[in-house]
Design a protein around this motif. Structure first.
Motif, PDB file in Angstrom:
ATOM      1  N   LEU A  30       0.857  -1.194   0.000  1.00 32.63           N
ATOM      2  CA  LEU A  30       0.000   0.000   0.000  1.00 32.63           C
ATOM      3  C   LEU A  30       0.886   1.235   0.000  1.00 32.63           C
ATOM      4  CD1 LEU A  30      -2.415  -1.221   2.836  1.00 32.63           C
ATOM      5  CD2 LEU A  30      -2.685  -1.527   0.360  1.00 32.63           C
ATOM      6  N   ARG A  31       1.369   1.600  -1.170  1.00 31.37           N
ATOM      7  CA  ARG A  31       2.311   2.706  -1.273  1.00 31.37           C
ATOM      8  C   ARG A  31       1.599   4.057  -1.222  1.00 31.37           C
ATOM      9  NH1 ARG A  31       6.664   0.797  -5.544  1.00 31.37           N
ATOM     10  NH2 ARG A  31       6.900   3.045  -5.640  1.00 31.37           N
ATOM     11  N   ARG A  32       2.365   5.071  -0.792  1.00 28.14           N
ATOM     12  CA  ARG A  32       1.784   6.415  -0.718  1.00 28.14           C
ATOM     13  C   ARG A  32       1.532   7.007  -2.096  1.00 28.14           C
ATOM     14  NH1 ARG A  32       5.399   9.255   4.135  1.00 28.14           N
ATOM     15  NH2 ARG A  32       4.785   7.776   5.760  1.00 28.14           N
ATOM     16  N   ASP A  33       2.171   6.447  -3.104  1.00 22.67           N
ATOM     17  CA  ASP A  33       2.028   7.033  -4.446  1.00 22.67           C
ATOM     18  C   ASP A  33       0.917   6.366  -5.267  1.00 22.67           C
ATOM     19  OD1 ASP A  33       3.224   4.618  -5.003  1.00 22.67           O
ATOM     20  OD2 ASP A  33       5.054   5.458  -5.868  1.00 22.67           O
ATOM     21  N   ARG A  79       3.017  12.531  -2.984  1.00 20.14           N
ATOM     22  CA  ARG A  79       3.642  11.375  -3.641  1.00 20.14           C
ATOM     23  C   ARG A  79       2.820  10.894  -4.834  1.00 20.14           C
ATOM     24  NH1 ARG A  79       8.739   9.445  -1.546  1.00 20.14           N
ATOM     25  NH2 ARG A  79       8.015   7.328  -1.870  1.00 20.14           N
ATOM     26  N   ALA A  92      -2.010   4.102   1.240  1.00 23.13           N
ATOM     27  CA  ALA A  92      -2.320   4.183   2.672  1.00 23.13           C
ATOM     28  C   ALA A  92      -1.191   4.843   3.438  1.00 23.13           C
ATOM     29  CB  ALA A  92      -2.585   2.787   3.243  1.00 23.13           C
TER      30      ALA A  92
END
Lengths: 350, 350
Positions: free
Chosen positions: B145-148, B252, B235
């Motif tokens: 669950l990457r910020r980007d 991001r 997330a």
């Protein structure tokens, strides 16, 4: 240049964000992500440095950046692991640009030497500078230089020279009135040993390779007698002093040792000192970050060659034996009594 | 029981050595060794807590042990990772048996809940209690669950309730004279939110699973329109406050957002407070450790079902849009001006 306080996110960005290399995802997300090659196990170590405890408030920021990472890489070296990545948690009284620039210079100079990537961390404010690094490395599972690998009859070796870091600490503290005077060069050298230790990564990797070769040889010819194939090495880095650290190997390996204190390698600066200072520094001086390791006597020649190829002194200082405990002798094999115990962060007398 | 100071090695042994489980080699060597399954990437996060900055000196040791690990597991949750192992670097003014027993009780109670193994660490002495944990977890690379990962049109969600931790902090500090009085139960609840947050691991894993399913669906039918298959979630865990943390996702992901402040979930205790306190706590209160995440509106029903199955409120608070920046509106969609920025550890006004 005005030494301006920065906010947390700006300082992370300015001094600790670099292009991503090996990490799948680096600084700037909730976690970093790392692919570990399937042939490797992950080696993990964490060490903390606190101002006033592990370094003096006036310590050069560049050297401090170096040392904070070096003490962690030294643990990887003692495991025979190849450094890969690290995280840093950094607490500072104030976030000053000039200090951070120097600190990160020292940190990354060492990191780049081993292609060890900063992949995450945390910054916060605290009255004393406090640094906690977690370093990650790779080692094939069966090549790891575990503390429980020493065997009866093994040689005991140490790398480099012991005791200069402790001598420097005593000099800063004016601790021993009978300490012999040193030249400016000698002082510079012992200060560097204290403030800028070099992790023995190449040695650790070579010993891990020796362990792998030994296991491969045993696999190829399982009928070969154990004395000829058991080259697996035990290792530890000397952070708390030789006696204390070697004792960890002995306890984990359920054996004892006899160490010849006249064989302990030391510098010319230390050789100038009275005998009690020499012994105290070489036997219980912490912060050396040399490796103490054991190896079968059948690979003695291989290790001597390794010393040449690494351009690093490797001194044979004693033998592992079956009788529990650590016995100190002089070169005439006469017992030596030495009562000083290793450095303990929760006792008052280092 | 006499609360005796212990030496470093004795205290590590007594309170932090437990039987090894998943680690190939655990506490007691230079490094721990861990086999990472080839289907997984390693997620790594480090957080530091300093007495007087992140917790009060009189904080209950058991709750502190819990929280020190919880804030790190919360980062793993925000990545969709399964907790696996952790290291702890612990600096203490003195090593008291009773305090350490309580601290390790709280630490291990949470660790055991997620089968997260202590594999190493460091202890030292410092004037203030300082804790630095590095937590390791596993997540399939493409499920993270990457910020980007936020996309125009996505819903924005938060778990649980926001702001109680900040309200508790204000109560302890006597910070806001117009704070409305609370019952004993309400006080106990907001104190627990501050001192004993629960990482949203199950939610993170479920969202990572949703991301995996979406990618598998896309792989099975690459001709399906992106709007129907792009369920990948972004997330972050709310540690510095909703505004600041959501802004990290927006930056991001190169997008903006509109958030309905009347949709922000909060407790009865917070609902009793004047509007300015409510807004400050829900919008910029740190230490909540709830998850803020984005998801395609096509999975809105799936997420509502997830809320039921996890018994965890999940509130839809806004939408990702293309225009950069974060816009706050009320439920009549009227703009709301709020100037308070997120918590910065190097600025003086939290």
């Amino acid at each position: 240049m005005i030494d301006t306080p920065l906010n947390e996110f700006a300082l992370i960005k300015r001094y600790f964000t670099r292009p991503r290399k090996k990490a799948f995802l680096g600084v700037g997300d909730d976690c970093a992500l790392l692919h570990v090659p399937p042939t490797q196990t992950l080696a993990i170590t964490s060490d903390m440095l606190v101002q006033g405890r592990h370094f003096f408030p006036h310590t050069d920021a560049k050297r401090l950046g170096h040392k904070a990472l070096a003490v962690n890489l030294s643990d990887l070296a003692a495991m025979g692991a190849q450094p890969t990545a690290f995280t840093i948690a950094l607490a500072l009284p104030t976030a000053h640009a000039a200090w951070l620039a120097d600190f990160s210079d020292g940190l990354f100079a060492l990191a780049d030497q081993y292609d060890c990537e900063l992949i995450g961390g945390d910054t916060t404010r605290a009255p004393l500078i406090t640094l906690s690094i977690t370093a990650l490395g790779y080692v094939p599972a069966h090549a790891a230089l575990r503390r429980d690998g020493a065997q009866n009859g093994d040689d005991i070796w140490v790398s480099g020279e012991l005791g200069d870091a402790r001598l420097a600490l005593a000099h800063i503290r004016n601790e021993w009135p009978h300490q012999a005077p040193l030249t400016r060069n000698e002082l510079a050298q012992i200060y560097q040993r204290l403030e800028q230790p070099y992790p023995r990564i190449a040695l650790g990797l070579a010993l891990a390779n020796l362990t792998t070769l030994a296991r491969q040889a045993h696999h190829a010819d399982p009928s070969s007698p154990p004395s000829q194939i058991t080259h697996a090495c035990a290792a530890i880095d000397i952070s708390d002093g030789l006696i204390g650290d070697l004792t960890h190997i002995l306890e984990r390996s359920a054996c004892g040792a006899t160490v010849n204190i006249d064989a302990l390698p030391h510098s010319i600066a230390l050789a100038k000192q009275p005998q009690d200072i020499q012994r105290r520094c070489t036997l219980t001086g912490g912060d050396d970050y040399e490796l103490c390791f054991t190896a079968s006597s059948t690979v003695r020649h291989t290790i001597e060659k390794l010393s040449t190829s690494l351009a690093l002194p490797l001194s044979r200082i004693g033998k592992i034996d079956a009788q529990p405990g650590l016995r100190l002798v002089d070169q005439k094999e006469q017992p030596v009594i030495f009562s000083q115990s290793s450095f303990d962060h929760f006792s008052d007398t280092p």
